[in-house]
Design an enzyme around this catalytic site. Structure first.
Site, short mmCIF file in Angstrom:
data_model
loop_
_atom_site.label_atom_id
_atom_site.label_comp_id
_atom_site.label_asym_id
_atom_site.label_seq_id
_atom_site.Cartn_x
_atom_site.Cartn_y
_atom_site.Cartn_z
CE1 TYR A 54 6.44 7.53 11.70
CE2 TYR A 54 7.01 9.86 11.74
CZ TYR A 54 6.77 8.70 11.04
OH TYR A 54 6.86 8.70 9.66
NE ARG A 76 -3.56 0.27 2.59
CZ ARG A 76 -4.19 0.74 3.68
NH1 ARG A 76 -4.10 0.10 4.82
NH2 ARG A 76 -4.90 1.84 3.60
#
Length: 259
Positions: free
Chosen positions: A164, A21
């Site tokens: 992150y 994806r």
């Protein structure tokens, strides 16, 4: 040398994590169009995996499902790629997760789990895959390429998702360390650091009230397209990019500039 031959990956075996994806799919499409055999890892979206495989140029491709945070799966992923494709020339560590965990809103249990999972997927997994891939490349004696997909968040900070930002900063540092260590083995390591990219996963935020502000962070008034990130990955994986080992390429449409 022509542009076509410069970006020719005929008969190269490429392993792409998160390859079914978004950015990963665009990377897989770009490699397949240039003759590569690809192995795509994905977590659990079997429908997306089968759809992507059908879209790839040629037929020498396969997909493997599993959790890259599991060290045993990382080992299996590299070994199966080598077995099915007859070797491994290029590793692209693209898979990653982004899970908001605002320090002033979440409880400690959620905070701790967010850090553990994010670092496992975004940093430890690329390290594990690089370990197995690099040792195979050293053993086969023909060298190879490792390209890691980082983020502008490694530089500008991610206040709502500090794990992150930290994981991507760690990925940058690891990449540059490996670039120095592996160059004598003819293995070259590079990093692509995108900003916002127009993918299915980003569509919700880009189409919401924050979308216009995000696009206006760039002087072009838009975010990157997946194939624009893929092009940078292919450059670093190409034969003539060896003197760019250790390089971090920003692909954020000038939305964040670093010195």
């Amino acid at each position: 040398m022509s542009y076509t031959s410069f970006m020719d990956f005929t008969n190269k075996s490429v392993l792409i994590t998160g390859g079914v994806r978004g950015i990963g799919k665009a990377i897989a499409m770009s490699f397949s169009e240039r003759g590569a055999r690809t192995t795509l890892s994905y977590h659990s979206n079997h429908a997306a995996a089968q759809s992507t495989l059908k879209e790839l140029a040629n037929t020498n491709h396969h997909a493997i499902a599993g959790d890259i945070a599991d060290p045993d799966f990382s080992k299996k992923l590299v070994e199966e790629t080598i077995e099915v494709q007859g070797g491994l020339d290029i590793l692209v560590n693209n898979a990653g997760i982004f899970d908001a965990h605002k320090i002033d809103e979440v409880d400690f249990d959620y905070w701790q789990k967010a850090w553990t999972r994010t670092l496992a997927v975004n940093l430890q997994a690329p390290a594990n895959l690089a370990y197995y891939a690099a040792n195979h490349m050293i053993k086969q004696g023909t060298g190879g390429r490792i390209v890691n997909v980082s983020s502008r968040g490694a530089f500008r900070g991610e206040p709502e998702c500090p794990a992150y930002g930290a994981s991507k900063a760690g990925l940058n540092a690891m990449s540059q360390s490996l670039a120095k260590k592996l160059a004598p083995h003819n293995i070259f390591v590079g990093v692509v650091a995108p900003g916002f990219v127009e993918t299915d996963m980003a569509q919700e935020i880009l189409s919401g009230e924050l979308g216009a502000g995000i696009r206006n962070q760039s002087p072009l008034g838009r975010v990157a397209q997946p194939d624009e990130v893929a092009h940078a990955v292919l450059f670093l994986a190409s034969e003539k990019a060896r003197f760019c080992t250790g390089t971090i390429i920003d692909v954020n449409v000038a939305s964040y500039l670093r010195s």
